[in-house]
Design a protein around this motif. Structure first.
Motif, PDB file in Angstrom:
ATOM      1  N   LEU A 269       0.993  -1.259   0.047  1.00  0.00           N
ATOM      2  CA  LEU A 269      -0.143  -0.037  -0.083  1.00  0.00           C
ATOM      3  C   LEU A 269       0.901   1.456   0.162  1.00  0.00           C
ATOM      4  CD1 LEU A 269      -2.757  -0.875   2.510  1.00  0.00           C
ATOM      5  CD2 LEU A 269      -2.993  -0.650  -0.025  1.00  0.00           C
ATOM      6  N   ALA A 270       2.128   1.416   0.674  1.00  0.00           N
ATOM      7  CA  ALA A 270       2.866   2.414   0.605  1.00  0.00           C
ATOM      8  C   ALA A 270       3.337   2.582  -0.779  1.00  0.00           C
ATOM      9  CB  ALA A 270       3.999   2.131   1.604  1.00  0.00           C
ATOM     10  N   ALA A 271       3.720   1.686  -1.383  1.00  0.00           N
ATOM     11  CA  ALA A 271       4.074   2.091  -2.892  1.00  0.00           C
ATOM     12  C   ALA A 271       2.974   2.280  -3.601  1.00  0.00           C
ATOM     13  CB  ALA A 271       4.755   0.670  -3.579  1.00  0.00           C
ATOM     14  N   ALA A 272       1.714   1.876  -3.559  1.00  0.00           N
ATOM     15  CA  ALA A 272       0.357   2.464  -4.067  1.00  0.00           C
ATOM     16  C   ALA A 272       0.142   3.883  -3.814  1.00  0.00           C
ATOM     17  CB  ALA A 272      -0.733   1.644  -3.755  1.00  0.00           C
ATOM     18  N   ARG A 273       0.356   4.372  -2.520  1.00  0.00           N
ATOM     19  CA  ARG A 273       0.263   5.711  -2.367  1.00  0.00           C
ATOM     20  C   ARG A 273       1.210   6.678  -3.039  1.00  0.00           C
ATOM     21  NH1 ARG A 273      -1.365   3.351   2.649  1.00  0.00           N
ATOM     22  NH2 ARG A 273      -3.632   3.902   3.161  1.00  0.00           N
ATOM     23  N   GLU A 274       2.497   6.295  -3.416  1.00  0.00           N
ATOM     24  CA  GLU A 274       3.562   6.963  -4.057  1.00  0.00           C
ATOM     25  C   GLU A 274       2.894   7.204  -5.548  1.00  0.00           C
ATOM     26  OE1 GLU A 274       7.307   5.041  -4.005  1.00  0.00           O
ATOM     27  OE2 GLU A 274       7.406   4.985  -1.939  1.00  0.00           O
ATOM     28  N   LEU A 275       2.120   6.270  -6.008  1.00  0.00           N
ATOM     29  CA  LEU A 275       1.541   6.604  -7.698  1.00  0.00           C
ATOM     30  C   LEU A 275       0.060   7.117  -7.617  1.00  0.00           C
ATOM     31  CD1 LEU A 275       2.538   3.221  -8.885  1.00  0.00           C
ATOM     32  CD2 LEU A 275       4.011   4.735  -8.710  1.00  0.00           C
ATOM     33  N   SER A 276      -0.579   7.243  -6.549  1.00  0.00           N
ATOM     34  CA  SER A 276      -2.085   7.604  -6.461  1.00  0.00           C
ATOM     35  C   SER A 276      -2.606   7.992  -5.382  1.00  0.00           C
ATOM     36  CB  SER A 276      -2.861   6.309  -7.136  1.00  0.00           C
ATOM     37  OG  SER A 276      -2.653   5.137  -6.112  1.00  0.00           O
ATOM     38  N   VAL A 277      -3.659   8.784  -5.450  1.00  0.00           N
ATOM     39  CA  VAL A 277      -4.404   9.134  -4.120  1.00  0.00           C
ATOM     40  C   VAL A 277      -5.525   8.098  -3.734  1.00  0.00           C
ATOM     41  CG1 VAL A 277      -5.808  10.944  -3.334  1.00  0.00           C
ATOM     42  CG2 VAL A 277      -4.083  11.631  -4.550  1.00  0.00           C
ATOM     43  N   LEU A 278      -5.586   7.513  -2.757  1.00  0.00           N
ATOM     44  CA  LEU A 278      -6.517   6.664  -2.436  1.00  0.00           C
ATOM     45  C   LEU A 278      -7.120   6.808  -0.959  1.00  0.00           C
ATOM     46  CD1 LEU A 278      -4.972   3.035  -1.570  1.00  0.00           C
ATOM     47  CD2 LEU A 278      -3.568   5.198  -2.136  1.00  0.00           C
ATOM     48  N   ASN A 279      -8.304   6.606  -0.869  1.00  0.00           N
ATOM     49  CA  ASN A 279      -8.884   6.696   0.405  1.00  0.00           C
ATOM     50  C   ASN A 279      -8.930   5.129   0.952  1.00  0.00           C
ATOM     51  OD1 ASN A 279     -11.246   4.829  -0.609  1.00  0.00           O
ATOM     52  ND2 ASN A 279     -12.283   6.812  -1.336  1.00  0.00           N
ATOM     53  N   ASP A 280      -9.567   5.261   2.341  1.00  0.00           N
ATOM     54  CA  ASP A 280      -9.370   4.015   3.170  1.00  0.00           C
ATOM     55  C   ASP A 280     -10.187   2.957   2.563  1.00  0.00           C
ATOM     56  OD1 ASP A 280      -8.233   5.491   5.069  1.00  0.00           O
ATOM     57  OD2 ASP A 280      -9.969   5.739   6.313  1.00  0.00           O
ATOM     58  N   ALA A 281     -11.273   3.224   1.850  1.00  0.00           N
ATOM     59  CA  ALA A 281     -12.208   2.078   0.914  1.00  0.00           C
ATOM     60  C   ALA A 281     -11.487   1.360  -0.160  1.00  0.00           C
ATOM     61  CB  ALA A 281     -13.590   2.303   0.700  1.00  0.00           C
ATOM     62  N   GLU A 282     -10.524   2.315  -0.819  1.00  0.00           N
ATOM     63  CA  GLU A 282      -9.867   1.916  -1.960  1.00  0.00           C
ATOM     64  C   GLU A 282      -8.703   1.157  -1.520  1.00  0.00           C
ATOM     65  OE1 GLU A 282     -10.759   5.542  -5.042  1.00  0.00           O
ATOM     66  OE2 GLU A 282      -9.176   5.944  -3.358  1.00  0.00           O
ATOM     67  N   ALA A 283      -8.004   1.480  -0.333  1.00  0.00           N
ATOM     68  CA  ALA A 283      -7.054   0.863   0.319  1.00  0.00           C
ATOM     69  C   ALA A 283      -7.226  -0.713   0.750  1.00  0.00           C
ATOM     70  CB  ALA A 283      -6.184   1.388   1.470  1.00  0.00           C
TER      71      ALA A 283
END
Length: 765
Positions: A269-283
């Motif tokens: 998830l940390a790597a996903a947040r470097e590429l995109s903006v995501l809320n708790d439901a998306e995470a």
């Protein structure tokens, strides 16, 4: 399992039998129940059956009662119990509790277990040098690993899966037999000593490495900008460095996929947040056992190459599906594009790669393994919109999807032509099967037939009635002529709406259905796609639609949206208007001639095509490289701060018409005034939402159901939700069942069942 003797007692004992149906197999339910029974010193057995789970319990009455009362509290969280029965049975005087196998036959009642991505506990073992599964690519447990893609038939036992050819070593057997172990009765259990193995090859199939060296050499190829092929959980995949524009471009050329967005895989998830903006439901969706591709808001400063998602502000992101993916990512310091190993329009390849030189030529290096893929399955795609997670593509980890439909006769709904998927009822349960794809090639049609036959065998459906789309030229509609069976035809947009009604549990009421898509065969033999249908599950009345316009050249206009723009302009402001907009006159003049012909320029009410025409005007798009591209680019350009809208009035015709012409005039006026494309795009979206809601309010006593591929557009859906909320009109949005043609078969099946009940004649669907 190891015997666990119950406490000897002078108390009298009783015996009960409990059966559970639903999602109860392949999730670790039997081990969980066995552990609890052993803790309470109860005797009995538990087994998988075609109906679900059969549980026998013997022991002192008070303890049996405690066990029964608290049963659901210690079942796995993935458990979904659809039916539970309980009866007193003969006390056999047993002294231990066992997990047993039971041969059963008859229609399948149990839910087919779903594929789960590798879990954190297994990844921790793979990463631990002291663990005997360190670096092992096929590590799994009762909570994770392949299920559907590995399955021959139910009940879910190792002997019924592709793992049956791998005998267990003594260490794995001990884990499998131990109630306290995480792999207690894990059917996909394996280790480096007894399980599947991994190796690398070149394009010619020559082995170039094994085990860790195979993964490391493949990673080096990725670092050097090469395309690598990988045998995944449900089929072969192609991978490249997602930060390398040149590598992505070569991949696109190999796949014949010039512009369609590609998905990216990252480690966590940390790597996903470097590429995109995501809320708790998306995470939560990313990290869920299904591990789908989640469409996220892309960060402008991310390192992802621009040609991964050209022109879009969204990025499809996923986490590792298997330990093999995770191990490969550990060797790379960049995210990976992960795409199916096929050329555009062809089905997902999953069989022995040596059988297809065409597939082998897509990559120079391949990461292979010998764990079988019994059932091909693509990656699922989901998107968060209007406060809920919506399925765009129903596949790995989410399908087969159980449907709340009952019918006394077997029936098969064949879906549509694009995003094809099958729904079936076998007399005991109804399901929507995984995505197959567009039926544009012979290979895709062959895969459709293979998957249909495979599903019929799995669910034990021999003789069945068929349901298909009303379109006369769909492959799925034409194939029914070859079947010696009853055939029911269902109008395309009615099926969309009833799929939404099924999603909401509204099959027992009347709704106003809003069906917006690209193409559907209308009752008047024109191309529908902007429909307002007063609907029950069995029938509908068309009470409104988008004002019709000509589609110059028919299907050619789908790939050349400038044709639609010319048609819209010609009808709104006259033929010469298109020549004054700055569009290429050499393109415009032939279309002005074509649009005069009723034969080659059919009428349409398609909102999907309206989006195409507006995108061509606003963004200068002349050609589309993939379905929905123009509309996706228009959505991506919307300026969220803009609160204005274009007028789309209602014409009091019969049916009522939503008039797009004032909107088009306003777009041209704003363009001449130098208004930005982002503002114009947002005003169009908001205007369409407000005009649609205005028509819906004419039926304010009814809930509204949205259906059709246009409602994959998050901006439009959320604007619609805002508009209807202001007037307290209930809104039914898609969720587990896709709003696009991937959910069409679910609606077809529900319509056919409702019609049968209405007629009162069970023999014919």
């Amino acid at each position: 399992m190891n015997p666990r003797t119950i406490v000897e007692s002078a108390e009298p004992t009783i015996a009960i039998k409990i059966t559970l149906s639903g999602r109860v197999q392949g999730i670790g339910l039997r081990p969980a129940v066995a552990r609890r029974a052993c803790q309470l010193r109860l005797a009995g057995s538990i087994c998988n059956t075609t109906e679900g789970i059969e549980l026998l319990i013997e022991g002192p009455p008070k303890i049996v009662q405690e066990f029964e009362q608290n049963l659901e509290a210690y079942l796995p969280v993935e458990t979904v119990i659809q039916q539970k029965t309980r009866e007193t049975t003969v006390n056999r005087g047993g002294k231990q509790f066992d997990i047993v196998e039971k041969k059963t036959s008859g229609p399948l009642t149990a839910c087919v277990p779903l594929d789960n991505a590798v879990c954190p506990d297994c990844l921790a073992e793979v990463a631990d040098p002291a663990d005997h599964r360190f670096g092992y690519a096929f590590t799994s447990c009762t909570q994770c690993g392949p299920r559907y893609s590995l399955l021959h038939s139910l009940p879910y036992e190792r002997s019924q899966t592709g793992m049956s050819e791998f005998g267990l070593c003594s260490r794995c057997q001990g884990e499998y037999d131990s109630p306290g172990d995480r792999r207690f009765h894990a059917q996909s259990i394996a280790c480096p000593k007894c399980g599947p193995q991994v190796w690398s090859t070149n394009a010619a199939g020559e082995v170039t490495g094994t085990d860790t060296e195979a993964i490391q050499s493949t990673a080096r190829a990725l670092q050097q900008g090469e395309i690598i092929g990988l045998k995944g959980l449900g089929g072969y995949q192609l991978l490249v460095d997602a930060t390398s524009e040149s590598a992505v471009q070569v991949l696109r050329e190999k796949k014949h996929r010039p512009g369609k967005p590609l998905a990216v895989m990252v480690t966590d998830l940390a790597a996903a947040r470097e590429l995109s903006v995501l809320n708790d439901a998306e995470a939560a969706a990313l990290a869920s056992p299904a591990a789908p591709i989640v469409l996220l808001q892309a960060r402008k400063d991310s390192p992802i190459a621009g040609n991964v998602n050209p022109g879009l502000n969204t990025l499809g992101v996923m986490l590792p599906t298997t330990a093999l993916h995770w191990l490969l990512l550990q060797q790379c310091d960049f995210p990976l594009v992960v795409s199916s190993a096929n050329r555009e329009g062809e089905p997902l390849y999953y069989q022995d790669r040596s059988l297809s030189m065409q597939i082998s030529g897509l990559a120079g290096c391949w990461l292979e393994h010998d764990r079988p893929i019994e059932r091909p399955v693509d990656d699922s795609v989901v998107r968060w919109m209007a406060g809920r997670l919506v399925t765009i593509r129903l596949a790995r980890g989410l399908a087969p999807l159980s449907l709340d439909l009952e019918h006394p006769r077997p029936a098969i709904a064949l879906g549509g032509h694009q995003k094809a998927a099958v729904a079936l009822h076998n007399g005991s349960q109804s399901v929507l099967a995984p995505h197959i794809g567009d039926l544009e090639s012979l290979a895709a049609c062959q895969r459709y037939e293979e998957q249909l036959e495979s599903l019929r065998q799995l669910y034990d459906v021999s003789q069945a009635d068929f349901i298909c789309d009303a379109h006369p030229d769909y492959y799925t509609s034409n194939r029914t002529a070859q079947q010696d069976a009853n055939v029911e035809r269902v109008q395309h947009h009615h099926a969309h709406i009833v799929a939404g009604m099924l999603e909401q549990g509204w099959l027992d009421r009347q709704v106003l259905g809003v069906a917006f898509d690209g193409t559907g065969w209308g009752d008047d033999q024109t191309i529908w796609g902007g429909e307002f249908l007063l609907s029950t599950a069995a029938e509908y009345t068309r009470v409104g639609h988008l004002k019709p316009f000509r589609l110059p050249g028919g299907e050619a206009a789908v790939k050349e949206p400038y044709r639609v723009a010319v048609s819209l302009l010609a009808e709104t402001l006259g033929p010469e208007a298109a020549l004054r907009t700055g569009m290429n006159a050499e393109l415009v003049r032939p279309v002005l001639q074509i649009v005069k012909s009723n034969r080659i320029s059919p009428l349409t009410t398609s909102v999907g095509r309206l989006f195409d025409g507006v995108a061509a005007l606003v963004l200068g798009i002349t050609h589309s490289e993939y379905e929905g591209q123009a509309a996706m680019l228009l959505e991506a350009n919307c300026d969220p701060s803009e609160e204005g809208s274009y007028e789309m009035p209602l014409l009091q015709e019969t049916p009522i018409q939503l008039d797009w012409r004032p909107c088009l005039t306003a777009i041209l006026r704003d363009q001449e005034a130098g208004v930005s494309p982002g503002v114009i795009a947002m005003r169009f979206h908001r205007g369409l939402a407000r005009g649609t809601a205005r028509l819906c309010r004419l039926f304010s006593r009814l809930p509204v159901v949205l259906g059709g591929g246009v409602f994959q557009n998050r901006c439009l859906v959320e604007l619609m939700a805002e508009e209807l909320k202001q007037h307290n009109q209930p809104l039914g949005l898609s969720g587990r069942i896709p709003s696009n043609d991937g959910g069409l078969a679910a609606g077809q099946l529900a319509v056919a069942i409702a019609r049968s009940k209405q007629r009162g004649n069970v023999p014919c669907v």
